[in-house]
Scaffold this motif. Structure first.
Motif, PDB file in Angstrom:
ATOM      1  N   ASP A 258     -12.799 -46.822 -27.804  1.00  0.00           N
ATOM      2  CA  ASP A 258     -11.474 -47.269 -27.399  1.00  0.00           C
ATOM      3  C   ASP A 258     -11.436 -48.795 -27.543  1.00  0.00           C
ATOM      4  OD1 ASP A 258      -9.140 -48.004 -26.161  1.00  0.00           O
ATOM      5  OD2 ASP A 258      -9.627 -47.156 -24.205  1.00  0.00           O
TER       6      ASP A 258
ATOM      7  N   ARG B  82     -15.045 -42.763 -26.014  1.00  0.00           N
ATOM      8  CA  ARG B  82     -14.127 -41.714 -25.572  1.00  0.00           C
ATOM      9  C   ARG B  82     -14.837 -40.383 -25.309  1.00  0.00           C
ATOM     10  NH1 ARG B  82      -8.870 -43.330 -25.972  1.00  0.00           N
ATOM     11  NH2 ARG B  82      -8.304 -44.930 -27.509  1.00  0.00           N
TER      12      ARG B  82
ATOM     13  N   GLU C 148      -4.246 -43.632 -31.097  1.00  0.00           N
ATOM     14  CA  GLU C 148      -5.268 -42.673 -30.702  1.00  0.00           C
ATOM     15  C   GLU C 148      -4.857 -41.845 -29.479  1.00  0.00           C
ATOM     16  OE1 GLU C 148      -9.129 -45.186 -32.377  1.00  0.00           O
ATOM     17  OE2 GLU C 148      -8.928 -44.854 -30.228  1.00  0.00           O
ATOM     18  N   THR C 149      -4.563 -42.510 -28.372  1.00  0.00           N
ATOM     19  CA  THR C 149      -4.301 -41.786 -27.121  1.00  0.00           C
ATOM     20  C   THR C 149      -3.101 -40.863 -27.234  1.00  0.00           C
ATOM     21  OG1 THR C 149      -5.159 -43.726 -25.943  1.00  0.00           O
ATOM     22  CG2 THR C 149      -4.089 -42.020 -24.636  1.00  0.00           C
TER      23      THR C 149
ATOM     24  N   ALA D 148      -6.407 -38.401 -28.116  1.00  0.00           N
ATOM     25  CA  ALA D 148      -7.759 -38.921 -27.900  1.00  0.00           C
ATOM     26  C   ALA D 148      -8.049 -39.006 -26.400  1.00  0.00           C
ATOM     27  CB  ALA D 148      -7.905 -40.301 -28.528  1.00  0.00           C
TER      28      ALA D 148
ATOM     29  N   GLU E 201      -8.997 -40.394 -22.897  1.00  0.00           N
ATOM     30  CA  GLU E 201      -8.914 -41.742 -22.348  1.00  0.00           C
ATOM     31  C   GLU E 201     -10.258 -42.137 -21.739  1.00  0.00           C
ATOM     32  OE1 GLU E 201      -5.361 -43.117 -20.452  1.00  0.00           O
ATOM     33  OE2 GLU E 201      -4.410 -41.160 -20.725  1.00  0.00           O
ATOM     34  N   THR E 202     -10.465 -43.437 -21.611  1.00  0.00           N
ATOM     35  CA  THR E 202     -11.697 -43.951 -21.016  1.00  0.00           C
ATOM     36  C   THR E 202     -11.416 -44.428 -19.593  1.00  0.00           C
ATOM     37  OG1 THR E 202     -11.269 -46.106 -22.027  1.00  0.00           O
ATOM     38  CG2 THR E 202     -12.702 -44.582 -23.232  1.00  0.00           C
TER      39      THR E 202
END
Length: 315
Positions: free
Chosen positions: A125, A132, A299-300, A304, A306-307
């Motif tokens: 990320d 991730r 991405e999210t 993707a 999340e962190t």
């Protein structure tokens, strides 16, 4: 092992452009006995996946995340000529790793104020500089073993290289003790079929080797190598024809599905979008770099994971 990774991620990207290429970079990934071989792709931080990990990525429809690595041969005895390159081989079979792709992303590691376009792990990320998939079953064992493998091999760690180039006074590698359990450090013949894969038909690599070296691999190229990795047998050069056909079909199906408007995996579409943005920036005046937060859209929003952010880890 204990490392302090906040704001770093030096082991997850190629940060050499920030130093004009002068910094000695790259983890030593010893799977062949001779350490003088140079890779065709030039990636300094290539993390090799095991056969089981390759199969898992294929099963999850995430072939777009993976790419092969080949080497220049150390001498004529081990060389197989393909596309004008003397490629390292075992028993006349070209050998390769499979690792994670690094599309260009806008990142600001090591306390830098502004973002730069750098080849960055597909799973990193850019906003938090966190992985991730760190807490998932997809997280590669080799990533989890770093930097203990470097220390066991008496090689400089990425933590130390980053500090030498950007400062930090030794605050990244917090604990440099090496655990006794290093069963996953596969070297030499131990790596064959487990993370060092031997291609049974060199002729099928014609064109592929050249595209590895020039960074122009196609989905078909990757599928060929992923299929061989998935079909390999630990400790031998034998290939399972069933698993080869399965692996190739899975890889091609997954990457073809990535082109759909409703792609199941975020990986392929995100990689293409990063590459498009980077090419557009190169053509623009001044080569503008967007903020890392644009990863939310690229991405999210595509799915993707999340962190957690660093505050969550400290609490």
């Amino acid at each position: 092992m204990e490392v302090h990774c906040e704001g770093c991620a030096g082991c997850c990207m190629d940060w050499r452009p920030l130093t004009d290429g002068d910094a000695a970079g790259g983890r030593r990934r010893a799977a062949l006995d001779d350490t003088t071989r140079e890779s065709l792709d030039g990636d300094p931080n290539f993390v090799p996946l095991t056969r089981g990990e390759v199969r898992t990525f294929l099963e999850r429809g995430m072939a777009a995340a993976l790419t092969p690595r080949f080497w220049h041969a150390a001498d004529e005895a081990e060389a197989v000529e393909i596309d004008g390159y003397e490629v390292a081989s075992v028993a006349d079979r070209p050998v390769f790793f499979v690792g994670l792709r690094k599309p260009p992303k806008p990142v600001a590691p090591f306390g830098r104020e502004g973002e730069s376009w750098l080849p960055t792990c597909v799973f990193l990320d850019p906003t938090t500089l966190q992985c991730r998939i760190h807490d998932s079953d997809l997280y590669p064992a080799e990533c989890g073993a770093y930097p203990k493998h470097n220390l066991a091999l008496e090689q400089e760690t990425e933590c130390e290289r980053v500090e030498a180039a950007f400062g930090g006074d030794g605050d990244r590698l917090v604990d440099d003790s090496v655990p006794d359990d290093l069963e996953d450090l596969l070297l030499g013949s131990q790596a064959i079929g487990e993370k060092l894969f031997c291609h049974p038909v060199p002729e099928r690599l014609e064109g592929i080797v050249d595209r590895v070296a020039t960074g122009e691999l196609t989905r078909e190229d990757r599928a060929e190598c992923l299929a061989v990795a998935a079909a390999s047998s630990p400790g031998t050069v034998a290939i399972s024809e069933y698993h080869y056909e399965w692996g190739k079909e899975r890889a091609l199906e997954a990457t073809a599905a990535d082109d759909a408007d409703d792609a199941e995996s975020w990986l392929g579409p995100a990689i293409r979008e990063w590459e498009r943005r980077r090419e557009g920036a190169s053509a623009a005046d001044g080569g503008s770099v967007p903020p890392a937060s644009i990863a939310d859209d690229i991405e999210t929003e595509r799915g993707a994971p999340e962190t957690p952010g660093w505050d969550a880890l400290e609490s």
